[in-house]
Motif scaffolding. Sequence first.
Motif, PDB file in Angstrom:
ATOM      1  N   TYR A  98     -90.890  -2.546  89.302  1.00 50.99           N
ATOM      2  CA  TYR A  98     -89.802  -2.992  88.437  1.00 50.99           C
ATOM      3  C   TYR A  98     -89.224  -1.859  87.581  1.00 50.99           C
ATOM      4  N   ILE A  99     -90.065  -0.899  87.179  1.00 51.57           N
ATOM      5  CA  ILE A  99     -89.661   0.112  86.206  1.00 51.57           C
ATOM      6  C   ILE A  99     -89.864   1.507  86.783  1.00 51.57           C
ATOM      7  N   THR A 100     -88.875   2.389  86.590  1.00 53.88           N
ATOM      8  CA  THR A 100     -89.009   3.772  87.060  1.00 53.88           C
ATOM      9  C   THR A 100     -89.375   4.721  85.934  1.00 53.88           C
ATOM     10  N   SER A 101     -88.863   4.465  84.721  1.00 46.22           N
ATOM     11  CA  SER A 101     -89.187   5.355  83.593  1.00 46.22           C
ATOM     12  C   SER A 101     -88.978   4.638  82.268  1.00 46.22           C
ATOM     13  N   ILE A 102     -89.655   5.149  81.236  1.00 50.30           N
ATOM     14  CA  ILE A 102     -89.531   4.614  79.876  1.00 50.30           C
ATOM     15  C   ILE A 102     -89.394   5.799  78.923  1.00 50.30           C
ATOM     16  N   LYS A 103     -88.444   5.714  78.011  1.00 51.45           N
ATOM     17  CA  LYS A 103     -88.317   6.760  77.005  1.00 51.45           C
ATOM     18  C   LYS A 103     -87.960   6.141  75.659  1.00 51.45           C
ATOM     19  N   THR A 104     -88.265   6.870  74.588  1.00 49.46           N
ATOM     20  CA  THR A 104     -87.957   6.395  73.244  1.00 49.46           C
ATOM     21  C   THR A 104     -86.869   7.277  72.642  1.00 49.46           C
ATOM     22  N   VAL A 105     -85.978   6.644  71.884  1.00 50.81           N
ATOM     23  CA  VAL A 105     -84.875   7.361  71.225  1.00 50.81           C
ATOM     24  C   VAL A 105     -84.886   6.981  69.761  1.00 50.81           C
ATOM     25  N   GLY A 106     -85.187   7.942  68.898  1.00 46.27           N
ATOM     26  CA  GLY A 106     -85.268   7.684  67.473  1.00 46.27           C
ATOM     27  C   GLY A 106     -83.911   7.614  66.819  1.00 46.27           C
ATOM     28  N   PRO A 107     -83.864   7.352  65.500  1.00 53.88           N
ATOM     29  CA  PRO A 107     -82.595   7.269  64.782  1.00 53.88           C
ATOM     30  C   PRO A 107     -81.877   8.621  64.782  1.00 53.88           C
ATOM     31  N   SER A 108     -80.533   8.558  64.706  1.00 56.37           N
ATOM     32  CA  SER A 108     -79.721   9.772  64.700  1.00 56.37           C
ATOM     33  C   SER A 108     -78.626   9.638  63.661  1.00 56.37           C
ATOM     34  N   GLU A 109     -77.792  10.684  63.551  1.00 57.63           N
ATOM     35  CA  GLU A 109     -76.679  10.644  62.615  1.00 57.63           C
ATOM     36  C   GLU A 109     -75.664   9.586  63.025  1.00 57.63           C
ATOM     37  N   SER A 122     -83.838  -1.070  89.933  1.00 53.72           N
ATOM     38  CA  SER A 122     -82.479  -1.330  90.421  1.00 53.72           C
ATOM     39  C   SER A 122     -81.849  -2.401  89.550  1.00 53.72           C
ATOM     40  N   GLU A 123     -80.566  -2.640  89.775  1.00 53.18           N
ATOM     41  CA  GLU A 123     -79.858  -3.659  89.002  1.00 53.18           C
ATOM     42  C   GLU A 123     -80.351  -5.061  89.347  1.00 53.18           C
ATOM     43  N   SER A 124     -81.036  -5.215  90.481  1.00 53.58           N
ATOM     44  CA  SER A 124     -81.499  -6.537  90.899  1.00 53.58           C
ATOM     45  C   SER A 124     -82.699  -7.025  90.086  1.00 53.58           C
ATOM     46  N   VAL A 125     -83.311  -6.132  89.308  1.00 53.61           N
ATOM     47  CA  VAL A 125     -84.427  -6.535  88.451  1.00 53.61           C
ATOM     48  C   VAL A 125     -83.861  -7.340  87.287  1.00 53.61           C
ATOM     49  N   GLU A 126     -84.269  -8.590  87.175  1.00 53.33           N
ATOM     50  CA  GLU A 126     -83.768  -9.465  86.124  1.00 53.33           C
ATOM     51  C   GLU A 126     -84.730  -9.460  84.939  1.00 53.33           C
ATOM     52  N   LEU A 127     -84.218  -9.973  83.812  1.00 47.27           N
ATOM     53  CA  LEU A 127     -84.994  -9.948  82.577  1.00 47.27           C
ATOM     54  C   LEU A 127     -84.822 -11.284  81.871  1.00 47.27           C
ATOM     55  N   PHE A 128     -85.919 -11.867  81.400  1.00 51.01           N
ATOM     56  CA  PHE A 128     -85.764 -13.006  80.503  1.00 51.01           C
ATOM     57  C   PHE A 128     -86.890 -12.948  79.472  1.00 51.01           C
ATOM     58  N   SER A 129     -86.603 -13.506  78.282  1.00 49.38           N
ATOM     59  CA  SER A 129     -87.542 -13.354  77.176  1.00 49.38           C
ATOM     60  C   SER A 129     -87.536 -14.596  76.295  1.00 49.38           C
ATOM     61  N   PHE A 130     -88.619 -14.768  75.561  1.00 47.17           N
ATOM     62  CA  PHE A 130     -88.691 -15.832  74.561  1.00 47.17           C
ATOM     63  C   PHE A 130     -89.755 -15.439  73.540  1.00 47.17           C
ATOM     64  N   TYR A 131     -89.687 -16.021  72.358  1.00 46.72           N
ATOM     65  CA  TYR A 131     -90.625 -15.690  71.284  1.00 46.72           C
ATOM     66  C   TYR A 131     -91.615 -16.827  71.097  1.00 46.72           C
ATOM     67  N   LYS A 132     -92.915 -16.498  71.052  1.00 47.50           N
ATOM     68  CA  LYS A 132     -93.956 -17.490  70.835  1.00 47.50           C
ATOM     69  C   LYS A 132     -94.407 -17.415  69.383  1.00 47.50           C
ATOM     70  N   ASP A 133     -93.951 -18.409  68.598  1.00 44.07           N
ATOM     71  CA  ASP A 133     -94.266 -18.410  67.169  1.00 44.07           C
ATOM     72  C   ASP A 133     -95.769 -18.480  66.920  1.00 44.07           C
ATOM     73  N   ARG A 134     -96.445 -19.253  67.760  1.00 44.05           N
ATOM     74  CA  ARG A 134     -97.884 -19.456  67.542  1.00 44.05           C
ATOM     75  C   ARG A 134     -98.644 -18.135  67.644  1.00 44.05           C
TER      76      ARG A 134
END
Length: 900
Positions: A98-109, A122-134
């Motif tokens: 699903y993932i080829t690379s991960i990078k972090t970008v800090g705050p800038s001007e 690829s663009e065919s990789v879909e994403l869905f999310s939800f928050y579990k309060d518990r």
Amino acid sequence: MNLTSRGSINLKQEVSITMQPIKLKTLTLIAFLTILNVKAGIIVQEKGSTHLRWNIFAPKDLVQIHKNKDTVQFKTLNTELYIKLEQAIKEIDPDGKYITSIKTVGPSEMSNSSKVEVKLKSESVELFSFYKDRDKKLVVDFWTEEDSKPAPVANVSKPVAKPVKKAAKKKVVAAKPAKNVIVQKSVNPKMNSPYRDFRYGASFIWDYSPLAPTLKKIINLDRKTPEYFYKVGNRDVSKSEAQAHMQLTINLFRKKKWGLMYKSIKLFNKKYGEETEFDTNEFMKANAILRENFSKGNTEPVKMSISMFENILLKSKNYELRSGIYKYLIPYYIQANDHIKSLELTKKYYVDSKESHDYEESNFAAEGILYNLAKLKQIDKVQELLKEKTIQKILPKQVMLAYEMYTYLSLEESEKVIKLYEANEKSLVKPVHPVILYNVAEAYFRNSNYSKAAKVYDDFIKDYSFHSKSSEARIRIAQCWEIQEKNFDETIELYKNAINRSQNSEIGFEARIRYVALRNLRKKKVDDSDREVKVFLTSGIDNVKIESDLKKLLWQVRLRTFIVEKKYDEALAYLNALPLKSMIPTDRRVFESDGAEIVYGVIEKSFEEGIYANVIKAWDIYKDQYVDKVANDPQMNFLVANAYIRLGLMDGFDELYEKFSKSKYDISKTFPIWVERKNSADTKTLLSELQVIRNLKLKNWSVVGKELNTLRNEKANIDKLEYYQGLLSYHTGDWKKGADSFEKFLSSGKDSSITDPKEIAELVKAYTDCLYELGDTKKYQKVASALLSDTRGLKKKNEYMDSVREKVSYLNIELLAGDEKDASFMLMESKIKRFKEEFSKSIYLGRVNYLLGLALLNNKKNDEGKEILEKLISEDGIDEHIKNLARSELSMLKIKERTL
């Protein structure tokens, strides 16, 4: 194994189980789990067979997720959280599926925002999310359609849904604040679909309450007393004087002579002592109080009698009497929603019945214990009790499963409900317990497994169509069909079915709202029959108790009907009247996103009408309220900046341009898009186009030339590139290049990108002027006639368009006059008459009247021509040169007449 043995619940204890210790225990457990999760890392990765899951343990709303093609950004403004994320990312091994690379970008001007950028395979990789309060975690799933198995089609009864050959593979992200669900994300529907995706309809979804198991109703408290279960028997009067006295009291009780009965009891107590026959006398007195109360029309049990019954339980050694009182008091406290007291009594009754070998009543008491524990949501106690072998022998398996599932769903642990069901599904004998079916279906629905949810809901309706919860089941099936974007005609019929057969007025009204939304919001081409069903939003509303969730759904659909009908002013007025500040953030965000689209609609409409001041006014009023609260909207920024240029407000333009420039790396808004964008260019390209427009306005021709060359070399996606080139060539006197550029633009099919009347006027003027300067009279006449015809509907929309049309029309007449052919003079006569009708106050009117007289003379209409020329000579304000030309023509006419 005895229930009172070590490690089990001590049912002999009379101490009630209070809620407070349970809450403290639960909170301690949650805190302990949270500590474990933090120690395990702020990001916990789980690799599944069908998806990759990231569990991000962070407070709610601190992480925003944006997906653009094959890139996902996790953005946060919290520096401390970003540092933790940055450290966690270093320890993650990306799943190459699903993932080829991960990078972090800090705050800038340029931005205070920090982000983790994930490059997808690829663009065919879909994403869905939800928050579990518990669990205090954000759950993010990566998946591809190839991983998804086709979902089974639910067998929907009345109407029966036709089998769908290919199951939908769409997923919906359900953001779940508290007990509400908002469908936030779904895979885009097919481009040729006649319907928008689910998010554009009635998109608010909330959890329905679980179906609670019910104890068999054994008594009607409004009419019955404990005497219903225990009849006071006759005494042997020959046995003793005390027994004879008791029989007298019993007779008085049966004859409802309460006063005499009380005196008899008082005399008995005085003679034989209060402890003698205490339980029977107190039982009769308590029943008498209840009966007397009933005779006065009061069906509410008297608390004094309830207290007396409880006192009898403590002292009486008569099991049959105690049993009758238990069976009265337990339903009484259940009806009063005092499940703690009811639990205490059911525990005592269970032990009492077991010791008395009354196994039938032990069954009732055991289920009563489960019932009350379930109502108190004490899942640990329920599970502990269900493990007891004695309970397992007494209660049917499906009853025990029903209670366990109910408690799980009440605690919003739907995953455990599903797991429990799937482990026991094959062993369940039909008809399956209604509590099992309904709660399992609701659990599947809450977990976005809509195919299975619809199937189980349908099973529930087949066996329990009479049940009060069948209304919820019917609307849930329709929702499942709609969210999965199955056959829309079937979905409409399912909503009709839910409306017509609902036993619950609130559920019926919800079905009507969703039905209206499906036909008027999601449907792209709405006809009159669709609009007619909008009456459902008001019909019968006075008879419905509209709670917060239903009210919110009604607001959403009403607002969106204004949007799809392009009634943006009415939509804004309605939106401003809604109590957005009192909504939870996730709900408020939905309305704010729609609000931003409404503002865009107002701005675009004003821009197309050339009312640039209204564009800036709408922007200033609503940008903080709606626009800035949603994702970056390049097209809106472009229109507003362009309006500043049109009005010559360069300071305002520069300020907006600077802000717009900082957002060029932000993800642009992709939802909601209610108003179709006519300019699909990205932020960077739009910024470059604005510089072209600005420098054209400031007449910086060399700068415009450089900008256009750069854009051309970069192959920028600008529809109006040739249009801008034509304007530049026109203003710099390169008539040939200008005409060529305008012709390329008009023939490219991109001319629809010009909607502003002033831009259209500029195009007409510049193009025709180029042709005129080139001396191509035939082409000019042909083009001028076509352009004048095409722009007739735009006249009077602004003064600039009128002046351009006036000049083009006049030059066209002049060219016809210069042609000096009979056909030209015939055509010229009609064009001049039309010109005078359209431009009655034209600055060219003197010259045009002279040409009209000339045309009439050439067309052998001497009298009419002579009249026009004579009138022209006598008029004030006409240029002397034109009058001399008229005199010359009149003189020539006289010479011709004498000659003849």
